[in-house]
Design a protein around this motif. Structure first.
Motif, PDB file in Angstrom:
ATOM      1  N   LYS A  82       0.635  -1.302  -0.148  1.00  0.00           N
ATOM      2  CA  LYS A  82      -0.291   0.386  -0.004  1.00  0.00           C
ATOM      3  C   LYS A  82       1.054   1.336  -0.161  1.00  0.00           C
ATOM      4  O   LYS A  82       0.890   2.209  -0.774  1.00  0.00           O
ATOM      5  CB  LYS A  82      -1.096   0.181   0.838  1.00  0.00           C
ATOM      6  CG  LYS A  82      -1.713  -1.040   1.334  1.00  0.00           C
ATOM      7  CD  LYS A  82      -2.989  -0.952   2.518  1.00  0.00           C
ATOM      8  CE  LYS A  82      -1.792  -0.949   4.236  1.00  0.00           C
ATOM      9  NZ  LYS A  82      -0.719  -2.435   4.144  1.00  0.00           N
ATOM     10  N   SER A  83       1.951   1.220   1.180  1.00  0.00           N
ATOM     11  CA  SER A  83       2.639   2.805   1.396  1.00  0.00           C
ATOM     12  C   SER A  83       3.503   2.709  -0.138  1.00  0.00           C
ATOM     13  O   SER A  83       3.919   4.005  -0.644  1.00  0.00           O
ATOM     14  CB  SER A  83       3.695   2.349   2.588  1.00  0.00           C
ATOM     15  OG  SER A  83       2.842   2.184   3.755  1.00  0.00           O
ATOM     16  N   THR A  84       3.763   1.827  -0.157  1.00  0.00           N
ATOM     17  CA  THR A  84       4.994   1.586  -2.320  1.00  0.00           C
ATOM     18  C   THR A  84       4.266   2.283  -3.254  1.00  0.00           C
ATOM     19  O   THR A  84       4.327   3.217  -3.723  1.00  0.00           O
ATOM     20  CB  THR A  84       5.586  -0.425  -1.748  1.00  0.00           C
ATOM     21  OG1 THR A  84       6.054  -0.462  -1.121  1.00  0.00           O
ATOM     22  CG2 THR A  84       5.893   0.161  -3.485  1.00  0.00           C
ATOM     23  N   PHE A 126      -3.281  10.202   1.725  1.00  0.00           N
ATOM     24  CA  PHE A 126      -2.813   9.920   3.418  1.00  0.00           C
ATOM     25  C   PHE A 126      -2.254   8.200   3.241  1.00  0.00           C
ATOM     26  O   PHE A 126      -2.253   7.166   3.025  1.00  0.00           O
ATOM     27  CB  PHE A 126      -4.034   9.898   3.925  1.00  0.00           C
ATOM     28  CG  PHE A 126      -4.872  11.062   3.689  1.00  0.00           C
ATOM     29  CD1 PHE A 126      -5.291  11.772   4.897  1.00  0.00           C
ATOM     30  CD2 PHE A 126      -5.927  11.681   2.726  1.00  0.00           C
ATOM     31  CE1 PHE A 126      -5.061  12.715   4.733  1.00  0.00           C
ATOM     32  CE2 PHE A 126      -6.381  12.745   3.081  1.00  0.00           C
ATOM     33  CZ  PHE A 126      -6.065  13.335   3.652  1.00  0.00           C
ATOM     34  N   ASP A 127      -1.072   7.953   4.663  1.00  0.00           N
ATOM     35  CA  ASP A 127      -0.546   6.943   4.288  1.00  0.00           C
ATOM     36  C   ASP A 127      -0.631   6.859   5.896  1.00  0.00           C
ATOM     37  O   ASP A 127      -0.156   7.175   7.099  1.00  0.00           O
ATOM     38  CB  ASP A 127       1.247   6.806   4.480  1.00  0.00           C
ATOM     39  CG  ASP A 127       1.457   5.206   4.093  1.00  0.00           C
ATOM     40  OD1 ASP A 127       0.661   4.645   4.444  1.00  0.00           O
ATOM     41  OD2 ASP A 127       2.872   5.159   3.871  1.00  0.00           O
ATOM     42  N   GLU A 128      -1.905   5.465   6.280  1.00  0.00           N
ATOM     43  CA  GLU A 128      -1.981   5.291   7.265  1.00  0.00           C
ATOM     44  C   GLU A 128      -2.062   6.735   8.587  1.00  0.00           C
ATOM     45  O   GLU A 128      -1.255   6.645   9.161  1.00  0.00           O
ATOM     46  CB  GLU A 128      -2.202   4.529   8.230  1.00  0.00           C
ATOM     47  CG  GLU A 128      -1.161   2.820   7.004  1.00  0.00           C
ATOM     48  CD  GLU A 128      -1.007   1.890   7.366  1.00  0.00           C
ATOM     49  OE1 GLU A 128      -1.274   1.690   8.807  1.00  0.00           O
ATOM     50  OE2 GLU A 128      -0.466   0.874   6.975  1.00  0.00           O
ATOM     51  N   PRO A 129      -2.934   7.847   8.047  1.00  0.00           N
ATOM     52  CA  PRO A 129      -2.690   9.181   8.455  1.00  0.00           C
ATOM     53  C   PRO A 129      -3.185   8.711  10.582  1.00  0.00           C
ATOM     54  O   PRO A 129      -2.635   9.844  11.235  1.00  0.00           O
ATOM     55  CB  PRO A 129      -3.575   9.432   8.320  1.00  0.00           C
ATOM     56  CG  PRO A 129      -4.758   9.372   7.632  1.00  0.00           C
ATOM     57  CD  PRO A 129      -4.052   8.005   7.059  1.00  0.00           C
TER      58      PRO A 129
HETATM   59 MG   LIG Z   1       2.838   1.501   5.096  1.00  0.00          MG
END
Ligand SMILES: [Mg+2]
Ligand SMILES: Nc1ncnc2c1ncn2[C@@H]1O[C@H](COP(=O)(O)OP(=O)(O)OP(=O)(O)O)[C@@H](O)[C@H]1O
Ligand SMILES: Nc1ncnc2c1ncn2[C@@H]1O[C@H](COP(=O)(O)OP(=O)(O)OP(=O)(O)O)[C@@H](O)[C@H]1O
Ligand SMILES: [Mg+2]
Lengths: 360, 298, 388, 300, 360
Positions: free
Chosen positions: A51-53, A166-169
């Motif tokens: 996901k983050s990637t 948004f990355d797991e904010p």
């Molecule tokens: Mg991540």
């Protein structure tokens, strides 16, 4: 299911054939996503699913191995992050600790050589929207987690970008605050109407926030659809099991005609929304789609344990030696050993092929 | 005391001041501390004695008659060849060498560490590994080629050349420190800055550098200590007008003929060590904190 | 013109001696810029060589004459003084001639020798012998014979410091005195390997073993500490160069009364030459070149020679000056220099490499009571072969 | 691979250009100084260079001479003794002190400062002071004898057999405080909950340190090991200041051998051969470590 | 409410007048708790409320300032942790990283000089209970978060202790795993019957696990009661707001007789479980205890936003300018602006005194 916002047909963000490898390990395998103007997309998946990637690729923080990325119709594949028209909010907030809140908000604007009064105007507006006016001169260390996250959002907000990432904010916040900020982000989206791409591994966040959810596993998108569809018509067992809490119950059995047989039981499949075929199958029933009564006809099950949650409760049952969960808005206590008769709501259940794991 | 044993435990545990544990801990520490302090004590005491007293007495006995003569002599009268102005001249040379060397070596090393930690490019790790191996090479091995390098650069004998040498030979350890420190900072900070439109230098100067105070303190202490105490480079790569204090110290201490003026030697030794000692005493707390902040993370 | 002069003379007497040169040089209208580096040649020499090869040479620099600067000369980094020497007739005035020959490379003179140190001396404490109830010996044999009684009296017969070169110095003395100047020349100067196995050398080696026995129990590092033992009477004798006089002088001891000096171990009248010389790096600046010449002339001038060597406690490089102020021991040395046998010092005869190897070999020999003479011979031959 | 709206992928060389430019000093240092100089040294170790480096090759003559030289063999032996003692003792002492300081004691800062200050001094100072402290006539030995123990003998600097231990004492005095600080920093980084867990498990403190904490400090130990080892290999100033290789040549060390050969003996070739051996040893020890530490995993 | 386990009257753990200060700051102020044999107690509270501190005092890891602690009737106030008969499980797992799972489990036992075969027996049993038999020879680094936490529990389990202490054991895990392990811990408790004290800031965990919850705030226990009681009869506004998600809605108004008046509305208080008195009051209604219909009588409210959660949804309403949340098992979509009529279930609501904030 949703209609409170205009999702124009114009794509705001498009990812085409995105591939990414770290050395020999291929992390993303041909990811394709098209996102409409103003859509709220959630990338959902377990840890390490990529996901983050994907988010970092969109932001331009990672050099992709293959594929193209378009934002507002422009190919930004090789653009610098700042030139992509994106704003990003991180899990750890990533506020610049040595600058005041105001400094944090102004940093990106100063970099873009924006006039002073314009910077001030934008900060004022963002601070109002996010209700952080009172902390503008504090350092991040003097803020609570929720306040920090608001500032982090503000930093994206002032830049007036097309796409918010948004990355797991919220995952560093506690449950209560998480629920509150979740609502705030939703309101913010309603108000601003920007395209948003939101990464989380929390399915509640995904379900409540998303216009559409992209569910990832090992760098492959399993399903890209609205929350309602993912919830009610999961494409495969993985998706079915991932979405919903407690997880869906799976029962191995055999389809014959319009009947599903398992152990000594038979369930009529009339009302099932899908293409039936004879042969072995797995029936998936959500805990909340299972009715029960203490006697009368139905599938026999015994209470093993009950989790009370105030407004509702979860019953952990044993059904022919297997575990079966059941969720009910009813908080009555059923002692261990109580025998219940279950009725499965087939119109809301799913059947899967045991081989391909796909939904029938 | 007997009835205390029957008291039902309640409230705070009665804390015995002199428990056997404390005796062992503090006892050991005090003994060890004395051992560490002894040489300093000897130096100070000796430097305050007159020469006859030094020759007679035992080195641990306090001075019968305190004299500051050796200090004066070490600072401003001791001779090196024909120049009889003691350590004084060397002191300012040392300052002139140390300040730019410390500054530049830390600047370069921190940029290296930053580039290594945040902007990985192909081959970076290789260069870094080479650098780390370089940390083990004795300086003596490098003197000759360094002379040639400086000659070819036209920097031989100049202050610039010496600063360059200190920068080069300080680079391995300092780069390691900064790389580890920056790698331990959250990656997201760096990403946020990139999204905010800052480039390589912007992030370095406006985000990373302000955050690297703890590790800079460590670096400054290491470099000040190393460069101020350096003798070899100072004497080999410069000329007399730039000779650092340690050269004068060497001249005072190492004179092989005649009577050894131990008291003057000790005074000179303390005087030479005083700058790093002061820096260290002033910022020792930060030193430990800085090391904890990232230096030790392999 | 300003001339920077580097040297490693930093002790009291040395610095005073240098000051004489500086004074005389400044009187010519130039300026002596002092670049002293303490710690003997080991510390100073790399600095000097680095500066010369690094392209930032000083105006003049000290070296032990002999082989130390040879390569610098060959590399063209040093200027020739041949013109000056010819004009002033150095070849006629410098005595002994070998000392100037050490400055000669391919027939040209590259350095100014400024002093002569003889390394061949045995220094005895009159006090120590008195205490042991003995007569002060007049030569090595007597000294060896006195040793057992000295031991009985609790006196260390022979003291040798732990610096390797001190051990080599003892060997040099024994070869020169006991094997004789001829053999010394063959072995040390000409590196004639066959000469090592002559009966004369065997005698010298036997004396070396004796010396090792006499030195057992000496427990000092530096040569001046050893000298101090002799001064205080804790040790009876030390084999050391004439610079030891400086220590006796500082302790206000009088030659002949408090201590005795025996040149050539009292066996034969020999002195070794050796000492310091100044070299002048080639600098492309006529003004500096002129100043260098002036400095060279000053250094070898009779007035400066007298002033310098009196302070330094060494002998002048020319026989035509009068050292009336010299003390008893120096007189002896001067006499031998004038009439006796002169041999090359180790620095002159051997490369730095060879002489340091010799030092290491000798200190090992002295520190290992079980090391046989054969081993020394063998290693000595190896060293001589390498350096020839 | 027909791409319609394709933007050219920028050349790899120019990605992160600033970073590459900024790394130029490092690359130059690594390649020119550390690699270049080493190669230069190795090449010249096969020559007969004397006072000046020259390319008059003589094959392996210098190496033969090196390994036939007592002085070199003693140097190696001394380095092994010194290094072994230093590693063991500085870690044991450093770790014990770090543990003591980690006991939430009062005046921790004072103790820490005292233990660390020698680190700020130069080796020359350390050497001089300890030469003095160990002097039999007015140092430790005379003091102990002075208080009544007449037969006490501790005179390492005049005894070739134990002189290296005299050097070790001085080196420990200077260096163990730094080891202590590094390890203390490591200890401080250990999760408090581990401590609680061991207390609940009833593990005595010493066992906790030995069996739980020490293994957890592995990365810190490795870093410290690198720093200490680098210092050991380079040891020079201390020996020169304290014993100057004496008595005799009993306390020679490789770095000093190199220096002496190059500048006293004016035999660069020999010095380079010794340097090469040192480089080789360092490489043999370090390269596998560097590979494991920096080559294998991606992020530090 | 619960009866599946014998809660004997015998106290297993008693804390009397516990006080604790760090320097000048008093963190615990006169904490008194009595816990029966086999009870499952949850210490619940926001960050910094002193939960971990209490747990550490029980374990003997902190020297208390005043008070007494009894375990199984014995005064252990000054005993060493290992002699208290407690086992502890930590948030960060605190496994010994260099030892295998087996080593981790055995370490404490070896220290107690237990015979080898007894150690093996206990490890076997614990491994079976926790289903970690397959990982016994792995190092913790090779385990997933959930597996690690199981090993951490196992470490307490093998020691056969009277009281288990848990310090936020699940908060490092993701939502899904958290739900699973929560059930497992509950099963474990059912099976072992030990007394357990469990610290968390997650109210779902507290509600589902606890026999009784001690709700803490600033080092003071606000309420110590069963989850059902805390949920339905919170002693004060803080407790009422803390428990339940989304939070209870609070409405300022006035009690007159058996009526509660706010703005233009009047609510009949018949059926309210408490002592009414005239005067200003705050009415607290849980989102899930509010009924609604699209027309007919009732309090008027407008939909602002809706959060869909698959099985249910949360409606964010505006009621006379104030926010009001409402939770319904119904997932029908109500567009923004939809007008609803609310009915408040007074029998399940709470009224509070505005001054003392206590429940009436
Ligand atoms: Mg991540
Ligand atoms: N710099 C990197 N080098 C090598 N592998 C990496 C790197 N960054 C991520 N990965 C790998 O890529 C995969 C996807 O990582 P990513 O961070 O996108 O996961 P994620 O879905 O965000 O997970 P999480 O929920 O834990 O944040 C993981 O298997 C991870 O190990
Ligand atoms: N060692 C300490 N020194 C000083 N104050 C402390 C210490 N440990 C805890 N405190 C303070 O005591 C209070 C309670 O801390 P505690 O750790 O018990 O909170 P908690 O309820 O466990 O919170 P969390 O949910 O964040 O773990 C906090 O205000 C904290 O700042
Ligand atoms: Mg806590």
């Amino acid at each position: 299911m949703k209609d409170n916002k205009l999702v124009t047909t114009e794509t705001s963000l498009a990812i085409k054939g995105l591939q990414l490898s770290f050395g020999a390990i291929q992390v993303l395998k041909d990811v394709n996503i098209e996102i409409g103007q103003g859509e709220f997309i959630v990338l959902l998946g377990g840890s390490g699913s990529g996901k983050s990637t994907i988010l970092n690729c969109i932001a331009g923080l990672l050099d992709i191995t293959d594929g193209q990325i378009f934002i507002n119709g422009k190919n930004v594949t090789w653009k610098e992050p700042k030139d992509r028209g994106i704003g990003m909010v991180f899990q750890s907030y990533a506020l610049y600790p040595q600058m005041s809140v105001r400094g944090n908000l102004a940093f990106g604007l100063k970099n873009a050589r924006m006039p002073k009064d314009e910077i001030a105007r934008r900060i004022k507006r963002a601070a109002e929207i996010l209700q952080i006016e009172d902390y503008l001169d504090r350092k991040p260390a003097a803020l609570s987690g929720g306040q920090r996250q608001r500032v982090a959002i503000g930093r994206a907000l002032v830049r007036d970008v097309d796409v918010f990432l948004f990355d797991e904010p919220l995952s560093n916040l506690d449950a209560k605050l998480r629920a509150e900020l979740r609502v705030e982000i939703k309101r913010l989206h309603d108000r601003l109407g920007n395209t948003m791409v939101y990464v989380t591994h929390d399915q509640i966040e995904a379900m409540t926030l998303a216009d559409r959810i992209a569910l990832l596993r090992h760098g492959v998108i399993q399903q890209f659809a609205s929350p309602a569809e993912i919830y009610s018509k999961p494409v495969n067992i993985y998706v079915a099991g991932f979405i919903g809490s407690p997880s869906m119950n799976f029962i191995n059995g055999q389809i014959t005609g319009r009947e599903f047989a398992f152990n000594a039981h038979k369930v009529n499949l009339a009302g099932y929304d899908g293409h039936l075929r004879d042969g072995p199958a797995i029936l998936g029933v959500r805990p909340e789609h299972t009715g029960f009564r203490t006697d009368g006809p139905g599938i026999d099950a015994t209470v093993e344990m009950q989790e009370h949650m105030g407004a509702e409760s979860v019953l952990h049952l044993r059904l022919d030696g297997q575990r079966f969960t059941l969720r009910t808005p009813d908080d009555t206590h059923y002692p261990e050993g109580t025998r219940l008769r279950l009725t499965l709501d087939i119109s809301r259940a799913s059947l899967f092929d045991p081989q391909s794991e796909l939904r029938l | 005391m007997a009835d205390i044993a029957f008291v039902i435990p309640r409230g705070a545990k009665p804390r015995r001041r002199i428990s056997s544990r404390n005796v062992i801990i503090y006892g050991t520490l005090i003994v060890v501390a004395l051992y560490y302090l002894l040489p300093l004590y000897v130096m100070v005491v000796t430097s305050l004695k007159g020469l006859p007293e030094v020759r007679m007495g035992n080195i641990f006995s306090p001075p019968v008659e305190i004299t500051f003569e050796p200090w004066v002599k070490a600072w401003s009268q001791a001779c090196t060849g024909l120049n009889c102005d003691g350590l004084k001249r060397g002191f300012w040379n040392s300052v002139r060498i140390t300040v730019p060397s410390v500054f530049i070596s830390i600047l370069i090393a921190s940029i290296n560490g930053y580039a290594l930690a945040n902007w990985k490019f192909k081959g970076a790790e290789f260069f870094f590994a080479v650098l780390m191996i370089g940390a083990f090479i004795p300086y003596q091995v490098m003197i000759y080629p360094t002379v040639i390098l400086l000659r070819e650069l036209g920097l031989y004998g100049s202050l610039t050349g010496l600063v360059l040498v200190h920068t080069i030979f300080g680079m391995p350890i300092l780069t390691l420190l900064f790389r580890n420190y920056f790698a331990a900072l959250p990656d997201e900070l760096f990403k946020a800055a990139r999204v905010d439109g800052t480039g390589f230098w912007g992030i370095y100067f406006r985000i990373m550098l302000p955050l690297s105070v703890p590790i800079c303190v460590v670096a400054v202490i290491l470099q000040v200590t190393g460069i101020w105490n350096d003798f070899l480079f100072g004497v080999v790569f410069t000329k007399p007008e730039y000779y650092p204090m340690t050269v004068q110290l060497n001249n005072i201490v190492n004179t092989t003929t005649g009577v050894k003026e131990y008291n003057v030697n000790m005074a000179a030794t303390i005087l030479t060590g005083i700058v790093p000692l002061v820096i260290y005493f002033v910022s020792g707390r930060l030193f430990v904190r800085g090391i904890a902040a990232g230096a030790v993370k392999g | 013109e300003d001339i920077e002069v580097t040297h490693w003379w930093t002790s009291g007497s040395e610095a005073a001696a240098v000051a004489e040169f500086a004074k005389a040089f400044d009187a010519t209208g130039n300026k002596w810029v002092d670049g002293a580096i303490a710690g003997s040649g080991g510390v100073a020499r790399p600095v000097m060589v680095s500066r010369i090869t690094g392209g930032d040479p000083m105006g003049a620099t000290q070296f032990n004459h002999g082989q130390q600067a040879k390569e610098l000369v060959e590399a063209g980094l040093m200027r020739s003084l041949e013109d000056v020497a010819k004009a002033d007739g150095w070849r006629d005035i410098v005595h002994p001639a070998s000392i100037l020959q050490s400055c000669e490379i391919d027939g040209e003179i590259y350095c100014v020798p400024v002093n002569i140190h003889s390394q061949l001396w045995l220094w005895l404490s009159n006090d120590a012998f008195e205490k042991a109830g003995l007569k002060v010996p007049t030569n090595w044999e007597e000294f060896v014979a006195a040793a057992p009684d000295l031991r009985k009296a609790g006196i260390q017969p022979l003291v040798i410091g732990q610096q390797p070169w001190q051990a080599a110095l003892v060997f040099q003395n024994l070869v020169a005195a006991i094997a004789g100047p001829e053999v010394y020349k063959q072995v040390i100067t000409d590196k004639n390997v066959d000469a090592v196995n002559t009966p004369e050398m065997d005698k010298a080696f036997a004396a070396l073993v004796t010396a090792r026995e006499l030195a057992t129990g000496s427990n000092v590092q530096e040569w001046n500490q050893a000298t101090t033992m002799v001064i205080k009477g804790g040790a009876a004798g030390q084999i050391m160069g004439d610079w030891a006089q400086g220590e006796f002088a500082i302790a206000e001891q009088v030659a002949g009364k408090d201590y005795t000096c025996l040149p050539g171990l009292g066996v034969s009248d020999i002195v070794s030459t050796g000492g310091d010389a100044f070299y002048f790096p080639a600098i492309d600046d006529p003004k500096i070149a002129a100043a260098q010449e002036a400095l060279a002339r000053v250094m070898i001038s009779p007035e400066a020679q007298v002033a310098f060597n009196l302070k330094k406690g060494s002998m002048p490089v020319r026989s035509d000056v009068d050292l009336t102020a010299a003390n008893d021991c120096m007189r002896k040395g001067l006499d031998i220099l004038a009439n006796g046998t002169v041999v090359d010092g180790l620095d002159q005869a051997l490369s730095a490499d060879a002489s340091n190897q010799l030092s290491d070999l000798m200190i090992q020999f002295f520190n290992q009571p079980d090391m046989p003479v054969e081993k020394v011979k063998e290693s000595l031959i190896g060293i001589l072969q390498l350096s020839s | 691979m027909a791409r319609s709206n394709t933007q050219e992928r920028p050349s790899r060389l120019f990605r992160n250009l600033s970073a590459k430019i900024a790394a130029v000093p490092m690359i130059l240092t690594a390649m020119v100084v550390f690699v270049g100089f080493s190669v230069w040294t190795v090449v010249h170790s096969f020559t007969k260079s004397g006072l000046l480096p020259r390319l008059n090759f003589v094959g392996t003559l210098q190496y033969e001479r090196l390994w036939n030289s007592d002085k070199w063999l003693i140097s190696i032996q001394n380095l092994v003794i010194f290094g072994g003692c230093m590693l063991v003792l500085s870690f044991v002492i450093g770790f014990v002190l770090a543990c003591l300081l980690d006991q939430k004691i009062r005046y921790e800062g004072v103790f820490r400062t005292i233990l660390l200050y020698p680190f700020a001094l130069s080796f020359v100072v350390t050497g001089v002071v300890w030469q003095w402290m160990l002097n039999p006539d007015f140092g430790v030995q005379s003091i102990v004898r002075g208080i009544g123990w007449e037969s006490f003998a501790f005179d390492p600097l005049n005894n070739g057999k134990i002189v290296m231990f005299g050097v070790v004492i001085a080196a420990l005095w200077q260096g163990s405080g730094f080891v202590m600080v590094l390890l203390l920093a490591g200890l401080r980084g250990i999760d408090d909950e581990i401590w609680k867990a061991t207390r609940v498990d009833g593990v005595p403190a010493w066992k906790t340190y030995l069996f739980v904490i020490v293994p957890m400090l592995r990365p810190v130990f490795v870093t410290t090991l690198v720093i200490v080892t680098a210092g050991i290999v380079k040891v020079y100033d201390l020996v020169v200041a304290q014993t100057d290789g004496g008595p005799g040549i009993a306390s020679e060390v490789p770095a000093k051998y190199v220096y002496d050969q190059m500048f006293l003996n004016q035999n660069l070739g020999q010095g380079f051969a010794a340097s090469t051996m040192m480089l080789l040893t360092v490489a043999v020890i370090i390269i596998p470590w560097a590979y494991l530490e920096f080559g294998g995993k991606k992020r530090g």
